[in-house]
Design an enzyme around this catalytic site. Structure first.
Site, PDB file in Angstrom:
ATOM      1  N   GLU A  46       3.032  95.682  84.469  1.00 16.73           N
ATOM      2  CA  GLU A  46       3.084  96.430  82.693  1.00 16.73           C
ATOM      3  C   GLU A  46       2.518  97.979  83.885  1.00 16.73           C
ATOM      4  O   GLU A  46       1.715  97.651  84.242  1.00 16.73           O
ATOM      5  CB  GLU A  46       2.347  95.375  81.982  1.00 16.73           C
ATOM      6  CG  GLU A  46       1.826  96.710  81.292  1.00 16.73           C
ATOM      7  CD  GLU A  46       1.501  95.716  79.720  1.00 16.73           C
ATOM      8  OE1 GLU A  46       0.802  94.912  80.098  1.00 16.73           O
ATOM      9  OE2 GLU A  46       1.256  96.095  78.591  1.00 16.73           O
ATOM     10  N   ARG A 273      -3.691  84.468  92.464  1.00 18.91           N
ATOM     11  CA  ARG A 273      -4.052  84.853  92.805  1.00 18.91           C
ATOM     12  C   ARG A 273      -4.959  85.850  93.568  1.00 18.91           C
ATOM     13  O   ARG A 273      -5.299  85.389  94.296  1.00 18.91           O
ATOM     14  CB  ARG A 273      -4.163  86.214  91.756  1.00 18.91           C
ATOM     15  CG  ARG A 273      -5.775  85.879  90.907  1.00 18.91           C
ATOM     16  CD  ARG A 273      -6.091  86.728  89.791  1.00 18.91           C
ATOM     17  NE  ARG A 273      -5.011  87.197  89.105  1.00 18.91           N
ATOM     18  CZ  ARG A 273      -4.184  87.622  88.154  1.00 18.91           C
ATOM     19  NH1 ARG A 273      -5.188  89.339  88.879  1.00 18.91           N
ATOM     20  NH2 ARG A 273      -3.391  88.230  87.028  1.00 18.91           N
ATOM     21  N   LYS A 283      -7.484  95.088  85.908  1.00 16.03           N
ATOM     22  CA  LYS A 283      -7.845  97.275  85.326  1.00 16.03           C
ATOM     23  C   LYS A 283      -8.059  97.852  85.172  1.00 16.03           C
ATOM     24  O   LYS A 283      -8.487  98.659  85.314  1.00 16.03           O
ATOM     25  CB  LYS A 283      -5.765  96.302  85.169  1.00 16.03           C
ATOM     26  CG  LYS A 283      -4.831  97.081  86.022  1.00 16.03           C
ATOM     27  CD  LYS A 283      -3.269  96.469  84.812  1.00 16.03           C
ATOM     28  CE  LYS A 283      -2.218  96.292  85.829  1.00 16.03           C
ATOM     29  NZ  LYS A 283      -1.153  96.535  84.560  1.00 16.03           N
TER      30      LYS A 283
HETATM   31  P1  ATP Z   1      -2.553  92.895  83.043  1.00 14.90           P
HETATM   32  O1  ATP Z   1      -1.136  92.148  82.821  1.00 14.90           O
HETATM   33  O2  ATP Z   1      -4.098  92.122  82.635  1.00 14.90           O
HETATM   34  O3  ATP Z   1      -2.642  94.448  82.637  1.00 14.90           O
HETATM   35  P2  ATP Z   1      -2.304  92.065  84.894  1.00 14.90           P
HETATM   36  O4  ATP Z   1      -2.703  92.684  87.070  1.00 14.90           O
HETATM   37  O5  ATP Z   1      -1.225  90.992  85.425  1.00 14.90           O
HETATM   38  O6  ATP Z   1      -2.884  92.923  84.164  1.00 14.90           O
HETATM   39  P3  ATP Z   1       0.869  93.077  86.078  1.00 14.90           P
HETATM   40  O7  ATP Z   1       1.289  94.698  85.738  1.00 14.90           O
HETATM   41  O8  ATP Z   1       1.221  92.168  84.415  1.00 14.90           O
HETATM   42  O9  ATP Z   1      -0.659  93.652  86.462  1.00 14.90           O
HETATM   43  O10 ATP Z   1       1.533  92.108  86.620  1.00 14.90           O
HETATM   44  C1  ATP Z   1       2.170  92.922  87.929  1.00 14.90           C
HETATM   45  C2  ATP Z   1       2.306  91.514  89.082  1.00 14.90           C
HETATM   46  O11 ATP Z   1       1.971  91.245  89.847  1.00 14.90           O
HETATM   47  C3  ATP Z   1       3.123  90.169  87.416  1.00 14.90           C
HETATM   48  O12 ATP Z   1       3.305  89.514  88.452  1.00 14.90           O
HETATM   49  C4  ATP Z   1       1.162  89.473  88.251  1.00 14.90           C
HETATM   50  O13 ATP Z   1       0.676  87.997  88.348  1.00 14.90           O
HETATM   51  C5  ATP Z   1       1.077  89.907  89.548  1.00 14.90           C
HETATM   52  N1  ATP Z   1       0.077  90.478  89.693  1.00 14.90           N
HETATM   53  C6  ATP Z   1      -1.430  91.582  89.323  1.00 14.90           C
HETATM   54  N2  ATP Z   1      -2.680  90.856  90.275  1.00 14.90           N
HETATM   55  C7  ATP Z   1      -2.602  89.882  90.945  1.00 14.90           C
HETATM   56  C8  ATP Z   1      -3.236  89.448  92.668  1.00 14.90           C
HETATM   57  N3  ATP Z   1      -4.632  89.764  92.063  1.00 14.90           N
HETATM   58  N4  ATP Z   1      -2.931  89.075  93.345  1.00 14.90           N
HETATM   59  C9  ATP Z   1      -1.277  88.804  93.089  1.00 14.90           C
HETATM   60  N5  ATP Z   1      -0.286  88.530  92.543  1.00 14.90           N
HETATM   61  C10 ATP Z   1      -0.869  89.835  90.993  1.00 14.90           C
END
Ligand code: ATP
Ligand code: MG
Length: 570
Positions: A46, A273, A283
């Site tokens: 995102e 994660r 974030k």
């Molecule tokens: P949010 O959705 O709260 O804004 P997010 O960290 O999930 O934060 P995204 O941009 O939705 O951000 O993440 C993109 C991809 O990265 C998703 O598939 C998510 O599952 C993966 N991802 C995010 N954080 C981690 C992590 N700490 N370890 C592994 N994969 C991650």
């Protein structure tokens, strides 16, 4: 807590050659002839912030799987929330994914590209009686949804006619209603033990400008509704996400069931994660650290962002090595940050040129060295890399050594410079300290030595042994530099683990940045470019910072030489 090795064996079975559980699932799908033998993954960020090392892990995993199975990899922006998303974030994400080496070829997509299709599908689902328009507020809807142990209650609008629902949905799209006045909900099951199945919202009204679609839309699809359908439209076979989405999976499948034609369907698979000790990865918190000035920006070298790590001197190879060592887990865990530091040390040990830099300079005068003589001494660039070659290092009568390498009254095993003691200067001569001079504060100002001309490195007398070897630079030739030493941004192993009412920022490390202004480096470093990487001998791995110019050199310490991870684990 140092459980990294344990995790590794946990996750990967019999060692390196074994496959992780996701690869096992894919093998099984291939064996069963699913999706005509295709493997297609994606990374779906995102654009509401900069990517961090957790995202790097996901990118490396998804791209790695596409390579391993001769498949494809897409980059797709999940841009369904115009109020939080910005072009700046899109641009930074493109840079970071590219830098990591994940190649989406011509498959760069945006969920917003599918808004028309999602709208059409919603009309279809409404027509089939499987979605409805609800006029209630978000608060009421949430209250009526019940709790995991108490079933929800139906909205009074749940049984509207298809005609009325379609009419209202079209008018939502046409902009007839203000924000929050109506939503579209999937008609699933308010008694489901899975809260996500209790008539989740598919669309909301948001009169907001979108960074790509502008003012075309005032209704936006929710993440759950857009995500699986985007996967479907792109032909994604294995939709890999983090564990918190496990409970969304029935909904993911329900939505896919509404639109599917034919055999192909995407499959969601969850993994744990990445969490790292002494690091925050949310974030929201990273944004706060940037906005409130706790760090200098998203690319502050202390940040766990990809751009921060890059500026700090990390390489894509080191992050891949790290991801490989961490493995793919099914349960949440915390990885020791020392494993990350180990990975970059391993990589730079192979690739970084060894150079001389003195952080806290102390003048040394070689009293028996001719005043005007300048020698060029042959120095190996990297003993680990036979192709790295040699360079010439200037030597003269006055040098700088590290302050801490001289003591007036040293303890027994101080194998460095002290009155009457001998050391070797790396790539140069053995010198003996004859005397020293103090300044008005009683600090050592200059050390006077003699050198043994027979002991020049590489020469005939060079075999003579002394216990200590020091790094140095020729005073006349050295270049001034600013050197930034970074330490962990947080002092607590789990910085977010704070009692109720306490802010995680109490765990910030007040000494995470130390700036040294009067450093002396060998002259060859003058021509270096941001991102160039070195081992400052006896000190650590460093890189040229993005602030560095030919007249004002700035270096970042990536990691010290000391390797705490191998020490504690091997
Ligand atoms: P949010 O959705 O709260 O804004 P997010 O960290 O999930 O934060 P995204 O941009 O939705 O951000 O993440 C993109 C991809 O990265 C998703 O598939 C998510 O599952 C993966 N991802 C995010 N954080 C981690 C992590 N700490 N370890 C592994 N994969 C991650
Ligand atoms: Mg997310």
């Amino acid at each position: 807590m140092n459980n990294t090795l344990e995790n590794e064996s946990d996750n990967r079975g019999e060692g390196k050659s074994s496959i992780n559980f996701i690869e096992a699932i894919i093998n099984e799908d291939l064996k069963n002839g699913k999706n005509d033998g295709r493997v297609h993954t994606r990374f779906p960020p995102e654009p509401n912030g900069y990517l961090h090392i957790g995202h790097a892990k996901s990118i490396i995993l998804n791209y790695g799987i596409s390579r391993k199975f001769n498949g494809k990899f897409n980059l797709r922006f999940d841009d369904t929330n115009p109020t939080k998303e910005e072009q700046e974030y899109v641009d930074s994400i493109l840079d970071d994914v590219k830098w990591l080496g994940a190649d989406w070829e011509d498959r760069l997509f945006f969920a917003s590209d599918y808004f028309d299709q999602l709208y059409e599908w919603t009309e279809k689902i409404i027509s089939e009686g499987n979605a409805y328009v609800d006029d209630q507020s978000a608060e009421i809807i949430s209250e009526q949804r019940g709790t995991p142990t108490k079933p929800g209650i139906e909205s009074p609008f749940r049984n509207r006619s298809v005609e009325e629902n379609l009419d209202l949905f079209r008018r939502m799209k046409a902009g007839e209603f203000p924000n929050g006045a109506k939503v579209v909900r999937a008609k699933i099951d308010l008694a489901s033990p899975n809260m996500h199945m209790r008539d989740p919202v598919m669309y909301r009204i948001l009169h907001a400008n979108h960074h790509r679609t502008g003012d075309k839309w005032c209704i936006y699809p929710m993440y759950d509704w857009a995500h699986g359908e985007s996967d479907y439209l792109e032909g994604i076979t294995h939709s890999i996400c983090t564990l918190e989405f496990e409970v969304h999976r029935p909904l993911y499948n329900w939505f896919v069931d509404q639109i599917i034609e034919g055999e192909y369907r995407p499959r969601q698979i969850e993994f744990a994660r990445l969490n790292i000790s002494y690091t925050v990865m949310s974030k929201r918190k990273l944004l706060e650290l940037v906005k409130d000035g706790y760090v200098s920006g998203w690319d502050d070298p202390r940040m766990p962002t990809i751009c921060g790590l890059r500026r700090r001197g990390y390489t894509p190879e080191s992050l891949k090595m790290f991801a490989e060592k961490v493995g793919v887990a099914k349960r949440d865990n915390i990885i020791d940050v020392a494993l990350l530091e180990y990975s970059i040390r391993e990589d730079l040990n192979r690739t970084a040129s060894r150079v001389m830099a003195v952080l806290n300079p102390l003048k040394v005068v070689i009293t028996n060295y001719p005043d005007d003589l300048e020698e060029e001494l042959l120095s190996e660039n990297n003993p680990e890399d036979p192709d790295s070659g040699h360079r010439m290092l200037p030597f003269s009568k006055e040098l700088f050594i590290e302050k801490e390498d001289f003591m007036i009254d040293p303890p027994k095993k101080f194998f460095r410079l002290a009155p009457g003691q001998e050391v070797r200067l790396k790539n140069a001569y053995i010198i003996r300290c004859e005397s020293y001079e103090l300044d008005e504060n009683g600090e050592v100002k200059t050390v006077f030595c003699t050198h043994d001309h027979e002991t020049r490195s590489g020469g005939e007398g060079s075999g003579r042994k002394v216990k200590g070897t020091l790094h140095w630079v020729s005073a006349k030739h050295a270049v001034d530099a600013e050197i930034r030493l970074f330490d962990r941004l947080f002092i607590a192993e789990s910085p977010e683990d704070v009692p109720e009412g306490v802010d995680y920022k109490v765990n910030l490390n007040p000494e995470s940045l130390q700036i040294l202004k009067n450093c002396k480096v060998e002259p060859g470093l003058k021509g270096t470019k941001p991102g160039d990487k070195f081992q400052f001998q006896r000190i650590g791995y460093f890189c040229t910072d993005t602030d560095s110019t030919a007249d004002n050199l700035v270096f970042n310490r990536t990691v010290p030489l000391r390797d705490s991870w191998t020490k504690t684990n091997k």
